[in-house]
Design a protein around this motif. Structure first.
Motif, PDB file in Angstrom:
ATOM      1  N   SER A  91      -4.175  56.626  21.347  1.00 10.04           N
ATOM      2  CA  SER A  91      -5.421  56.641  22.121  1.00 10.04           C
ATOM      3  C   SER A  91      -6.561  56.086  21.289  1.00 10.04           C
ATOM      4  O   SER A  91      -6.459  55.966  20.076  1.00 10.04           O
ATOM      5  CB  SER A  91      -5.747  58.063  22.575  1.00 10.04           C
ATOM      6  OG  SER A  91      -5.970  58.898  21.462  1.00 10.04           O
ATOM      7  N   CYS A 108      -0.913  50.326  17.651  1.00  9.23           N
ATOM      8  CA  CYS A 108      -0.034  51.408  18.118  1.00  9.23           C
ATOM      9  C   CYS A 108       1.431  51.096  17.838  1.00  9.23           C
ATOM     10  O   CYS A 108       2.231  52.005  17.635  1.00  9.23           O
ATOM     11  CB  CYS A 108      -0.225  51.649  19.608  1.00  9.23           C
ATOM     12  SG  CYS A 108      -1.881  52.206  20.053  1.00  9.23           S
ATOM     13  N   HIS A 151     -12.544  54.522  26.980  1.00 11.34           N
ATOM     14  CA  HIS A 151     -11.634  55.508  26.387  1.00 11.34           C
ATOM     15  C   HIS A 151     -10.263  55.245  26.993  1.00 11.34           C
ATOM     16  O   HIS A 151     -10.136  55.140  28.207  1.00 11.34           O
ATOM     17  CB  HIS A 151     -12.077  56.927  26.723  1.00 11.34           C
ATOM     18  CG  HIS A 151     -13.332  57.322  26.034  1.00 11.34           C
ATOM     19  ND1 HIS A 151     -13.516  58.560  25.489  1.00 11.34           N
ATOM     20  CD2 HIS A 151     -14.476  56.646  25.783  1.00 11.34           C
ATOM     21  CE1 HIS A 151     -14.709  58.634  24.941  1.00 11.34           C
ATOM     22  NE2 HIS A 151     -15.308  57.478  25.116  1.00 11.34           N
ATOM     23  N   TRP A 152      -9.241  55.162  26.172  1.00  5.86           N
ATOM     24  CA  TRP A 152      -7.907  54.855  26.669  1.00  5.86           C
ATOM     25  C   TRP A 152      -6.841  55.711  26.010  1.00  5.86           C
ATOM     26  O   TRP A 152      -7.005  56.161  24.876  1.00  5.86           O
ATOM     27  CB  TRP A 152      -7.585  53.366  26.483  1.00  5.86           C
ATOM     28  CG  TRP A 152      -7.697  52.884  25.069  1.00  5.86           C
ATOM     29  CD1 TRP A 152      -8.807  52.366  24.466  1.00  5.86           C
ATOM     30  CD2 TRP A 152      -6.680  52.905  24.071  1.00  5.86           C
ATOM     31  NE1 TRP A 152      -8.536  52.046  23.159  1.00  5.86           N
ATOM     32  CE2 TRP A 152      -7.233  52.366  22.896  1.00  5.86           C
ATOM     33  CE3 TRP A 152      -5.352  53.313  24.055  1.00  5.86           C
ATOM     34  CZ2 TRP A 152      -6.495  52.241  21.720  1.00  5.86           C
ATOM     35  CZ3 TRP A 152      -4.622  53.189  22.889  1.00  5.86           C
ATOM     36  CH2 TRP A 152      -5.194  52.637  21.738  1.00  5.86           C
ATOM     37  N   ILE A 153      -5.796  55.955  26.769  1.00  5.72           N
ATOM     38  CA  ILE A 153      -4.610  56.664  26.274  1.00  5.72           C
ATOM     39  C   ILE A 153      -3.413  55.841  26.703  1.00  5.72           C
ATOM     40  O   ILE A 153      -3.255  55.520  27.887  1.00  5.72           O
ATOM     41  CB  ILE A 153      -4.498  58.082  26.856  1.00  5.72           C
ATOM     42  CG1 ILE A 153      -5.690  58.930  26.459  1.00  5.72           C
ATOM     43  CG2 ILE A 153      -3.194  58.750  26.397  1.00  5.72           C
ATOM     44  CD1 ILE A 153      -5.736  60.279  27.154  1.00  5.72           C
ATOM     45  N   THR A 171       0.811  55.637  26.524  1.00  3.48           N
ATOM     46  CA  THR A 171       2.032  56.400  26.278  1.00  3.48           C
ATOM     47  C   THR A 171       3.218  55.458  26.422  1.00  3.48           C
ATOM     48  O   THR A 171       3.386  54.843  27.474  1.00  3.48           O
ATOM     49  CB  THR A 171       2.162  57.564  27.283  1.00  3.48           C
ATOM     50  OG1 THR A 171       0.966  58.330  27.265  1.00  3.48           O
ATOM     51  CG2 THR A 171       3.337  58.454  26.928  1.00  3.48           C
TER      52      THR A 171
END
Length: 154
Positions: free
Chosen positions: A66, A93, A146-148, A150
């Motif tokens: 994130s 990431c 804002h980022w997430i 997965t």
């Protein structure tokens, strides 16, 4: 009188010598051991039910990454007139397949538009505003993305 006053001031600032007992040392040892080993034994069960490319990977490869992207970089969209867009780099990431990405915006000086993602890859994605906005407005309001994400890293 002076000698008595000096002697009294020294006793005022003197502290008793600390005594270290074996019980105190044992307690300290257990506390330190717990602090060192506890993070190693905690596990996070992360399960991804369906990934964007419908691929499956071993459970230890699941990763949540994130961040908050900087305010600079907003532009008026050519692809969707009346909307704003922004490129977000997620290459650090280390995803090996396209991750699921959730975004929102936070403004320091005003409201920010709702966002959606498009053109997702393992290294980056673009966000676009849902409602009408201009690059000048979102930059003036200091809108952070804002980022997430997965996905999988192996």
């Amino acid at each position: 009188w002076y000698q008595r006053r000096v002697r009294d001031s020294r006793s005022f600032f003197s502290f008793p010598k600390p005594r270290v007992t074996s019980a105190a040392m044992k307690t300290l040892h257990h506390l330190l051991l717990t602090l060192v080993l506890a993070p190693c034994t905690l596990q996070l069960d992360l399960k991804i039910l369906v990934s964007p490319d419908h691929s499956s990977h071993p459970p230890p490869c699941a990763l949540i990454c994130s961040g908050e992207d900087e305010v600079q970089g907003w532009s008026d969209s050519v692809w969707l007139p009346g909307k704003v867009t922004k490129y977000v780099d997620i290459s650090e990431c280390g995803f090996v397949s396209v991750p699921l990405i959730t975004v929102t915006a936070r403004g320091e000086y005003g409201a920010c538009p709702a966002l959606f993602t498009e053109f997702r890859s393992t290294d980056d994605f673009n966000v676009f505003s849902v409602e009408g906005a201009t690059a000048h407005e979102v930059t003036k309001n200091r809108c952070f993305v804002h980022w997430i994400a997965t996905g999988y890293n192996c």
